[in-house]
Design a protein around this motif. Structure first.
Motif, short mmCIF file in Angstrom:
data_model
loop_
_atom_site.label_atom_id
_atom_site.label_comp_id
_atom_site.label_asym_id
_atom_site.label_seq_id
_atom_site.Cartn_x
_atom_site.Cartn_y
_atom_site.Cartn_z
N LEU A 114 0.83 -1.20 0.00
CA LEU A 114 0.00 0.00 0.00
C LEU A 114 0.87 1.26 0.00
O LEU A 114 0.62 2.20 -0.76
CB LEU A 114 -0.93 0.00 1.22
CG LEU A 114 -1.81 1.24 1.40
CD1 LEU A 114 -2.75 1.41 0.23
CD2 LEU A 114 -2.58 1.15 2.70
N ARG A 115 1.92 1.30 0.85
CA ARG A 115 2.81 2.46 0.89
C ARG A 115 3.53 2.66 -0.44
O ARG A 115 3.71 3.79 -0.89
CB ARG A 115 3.84 2.31 2.03
CG ARG A 115 3.22 2.57 3.39
CD ARG A 115 4.24 2.51 4.51
NE ARG A 115 4.56 1.11 4.78
CZ ARG A 115 5.78 0.63 4.93
NH1 ARG A 115 6.82 1.41 4.87
NH2 ARG A 115 5.97 -0.66 5.17
N TRP A 116 3.91 1.56 -1.10
CA TRP A 116 4.57 1.66 -2.40
C TRP A 116 3.63 2.31 -3.42
O TRP A 116 4.02 3.22 -4.14
CB TRP A 116 5.03 0.28 -2.87
CG TRP A 116 5.88 0.34 -4.10
CD1 TRP A 116 7.22 0.48 -4.16
CD2 TRP A 116 5.42 0.29 -5.46
NE1 TRP A 116 7.64 0.51 -5.47
CE2 TRP A 116 6.56 0.40 -6.28
CE3 TRP A 116 4.16 0.17 -6.06
CZ2 TRP A 116 6.48 0.38 -7.67
CZ3 TRP A 116 4.09 0.15 -7.43
CH2 TRP A 116 5.23 0.25 -8.22
N PHE A 117 2.36 1.84 -3.47
CA PHE A 117 1.39 2.41 -4.41
C PHE A 117 1.05 3.86 -4.06
O PHE A 117 0.86 4.70 -4.94
CB PHE A 117 0.12 1.56 -4.48
CG PHE A 117 0.23 0.41 -5.44
CD1 PHE A 117 0.35 0.63 -6.80
CD2 PHE A 117 0.24 -0.89 -4.97
CE1 PHE A 117 0.46 -0.43 -7.70
CE2 PHE A 117 0.37 -1.95 -5.86
CZ PHE A 117 0.48 -1.72 -7.21
N GLU A 118 0.96 4.19 -2.77
CA GLU A 118 0.69 5.57 -2.37
C GLU A 118 1.81 6.50 -2.84
O GLU A 118 1.55 7.59 -3.34
CB GLU A 118 0.53 5.67 -0.85
CG GLU A 118 -0.80 5.15 -0.35
CD GLU A 118 -0.89 5.15 1.16
OE1 GLU A 118 0.16 5.18 1.85
OE2 GLU A 118 -2.02 5.10 1.68
N GLU A 119 3.05 6.08 -2.66
CA GLU A 119 4.19 6.90 -3.11
C GLU A 119 4.18 7.03 -4.63
O GLU A 119 4.43 8.11 -5.18
CB GLU A 119 5.51 6.30 -2.63
CG GLU A 119 6.73 7.05 -3.09
CD GLU A 119 6.83 8.48 -2.60
OE1 GLU A 119 7.62 9.26 -3.19
OE2 GLU A 119 6.13 8.86 -1.63
N HIS A 120 3.89 5.95 -5.33
CA HIS A 120 3.83 6.00 -6.80
C HIS A 120 2.71 6.95 -7.25
O HIS A 120 2.93 7.78 -8.14
CB HIS A 120 3.60 4.59 -7.36
CG HIS A 120 3.69 4.51 -8.84
ND1 HIS A 120 4.86 4.72 -9.52
CD2 HIS A 120 2.75 4.25 -9.77
CE1 HIS A 120 4.64 4.60 -10.81
NE2 HIS A 120 3.37 4.31 -10.98
N ALA A 121 1.55 6.87 -6.63
CA ALA A 121 0.43 7.76 -6.97
C ALA A 121 0.78 9.22 -6.66
O ALA A 121 0.45 10.12 -7.44
CB ALA A 121 -0.83 7.34 -6.21
N ARG A 122 1.46 9.47 -5.53
CA ARG A 122 1.87 10.83 -5.18
C ARG A 122 2.81 11.39 -6.25
O ARG A 122 2.66 12.53 -6.69
CB ARG A 122 2.58 10.84 -3.82
CG ARG A 122 2.96 12.25 -3.33
CD ARG A 122 3.81 12.21 -2.07
NE ARG A 122 5.15 11.69 -2.33
CZ ARG A 122 6.15 12.39 -2.89
NH1 ARG A 122 5.96 13.62 -3.25
NH2 ARG A 122 7.32 11.82 -3.07
N ARG A 123 3.74 10.58 -6.71
CA ARG A 123 4.68 11.05 -7.73
C ARG A 123 3.98 11.30 -9.07
O ARG A 123 4.30 12.26 -9.77
CB ARG A 123 5.81 10.04 -7.92
CG ARG A 123 6.75 10.00 -6.73
CD ARG A 123 7.85 9.00 -6.91
NE ARG A 123 8.72 8.98 -5.77
CZ ARG A 123 9.92 8.43 -5.77
NH1 ARG A 123 10.38 7.85 -6.85
NH2 ARG A 123 10.66 8.47 -4.67
N LEU A 124 3.02 10.44 -9.43
CA LEU A 124 2.26 10.67 -10.65
C LEU A 124 1.44 11.95 -10.56
O LEU A 124 1.39 12.75 -11.49
CB LEU A 124 1.34 9.48 -10.94
CG LEU A 124 2.01 8.19 -11.39
CD1 LEU A 124 0.99 7.07 -11.45
CD2 LEU A 124 2.70 8.37 -12.73
N ASP A 125 0.82 12.18 -9.40
CA ASP A 125 -0.01 13.36 -9.19
C ASP A 125 0.81 14.65 -9.26
O ASP A 125 0.32 15.67 -9.73
CB ASP A 125 -0.71 13.26 -7.83
CG ASP A 125 -1.64 14.42 -7.57
OD1 ASP A 125 -2.56 14.65 -8.40
OD2 ASP A 125 -1.46 15.11 -6.54
N ARG A 126 2.04 14.60 -8.82
CA ARG A 126 2.89 15.81 -8.78
C ARG A 126 3.79 15.93 -10.01
O ARG A 126 4.76 16.68 -10.00
CB ARG A 126 3.73 15.80 -7.51
CG ARG A 126 2.86 15.93 -6.29
CD ARG A 126 3.65 16.06 -5.05
NE ARG A 126 2.73 16.19 -3.92
CZ ARG A 126 3.10 16.08 -2.67
NH1 ARG A 126 4.36 15.87 -2.37
NH2 ARG A 126 2.22 16.20 -1.70
#
Length: 178
Positions: free
Chosen positions: A67-79
């Protein structure tokens, strides 16, 4: 991923849930690196041939690793941390010096120019230079990217007087030479 005799695999320990990056090469140097941050810290030990094994100090740190890996990936995509581009693979068409290139659309790992926290951008005489660096833990080094392009009058970077015509800048093309 397998390239130039090296292999990289992302794996999850089903007992703990921890995500690992596993690497190896033709010299049998192997590494098992923790792929997500651990609040309790990470223990690291060296194995034969210079390889490294990492494990969380607290095994319960792995329970939400995916979950933390996907959250970080989503944060990077969003920014806009990543940009979309092409990876070019050169294929030997006939044994000899003749090569053809195949382009694959891809999510590029280097930060995009829109990511002002992780990229440096400058424009001089109508040439935009964008530089960024990332740490590659499996190689224990930083890798950098420098991208150059001539600005066109309608480019995003041409605002604020950064565009220069061919006559004004004095050249038609630009190339990084190292």
């Amino acid at each position: 991923l397998i390239a130039s005799g090296e292999m990289k695999v992302v794996a999850m320990d089903l007992n703990t849930g921890q995500i690992y990056s596993l690497t190896g090469d033709t010299m049998n140097t192997q590494q098992q690196l923790v792929a997500t941050p651990c609040q309790g810290g990470i223990e690291s030990r060296t194995i034969s041939r210079g390889g490294t094994i990492q494990n969380p100090t607290d095994p319960s740190d792995g329970k939400d690793s995916l979950l933390r890996w996907f959250e970080e990936h989503a944060r990077r995509l969003d920014r806009d941390y990543y940009s979309v581009g092409n990876i070019i693979e050169y294929v030997d068409v006939v044994s000899g010096a003749s090569f053809a290139s195949i382009e694959y659309p891809s999510l590029l790992r280097f930060p995009s120019a829109r990511d002002v926290e992780n990229c440096s951008r400058a424009v001089t005489r109508g040439v935009e230079a964008v530089a960024s660096a990332i740490y590659v833990p499996e190689m224990n080094m930083f890798v950098y990217s420098i991208r150059l392009r001539l600005l066109a009058p309608d480019d995003d970077g041409a605002e604020e007087g950064n565009y220069a015509s061919r006559e004004l800048r004095g050249f038609d093309t630009c190339q990084l030479v190292s």
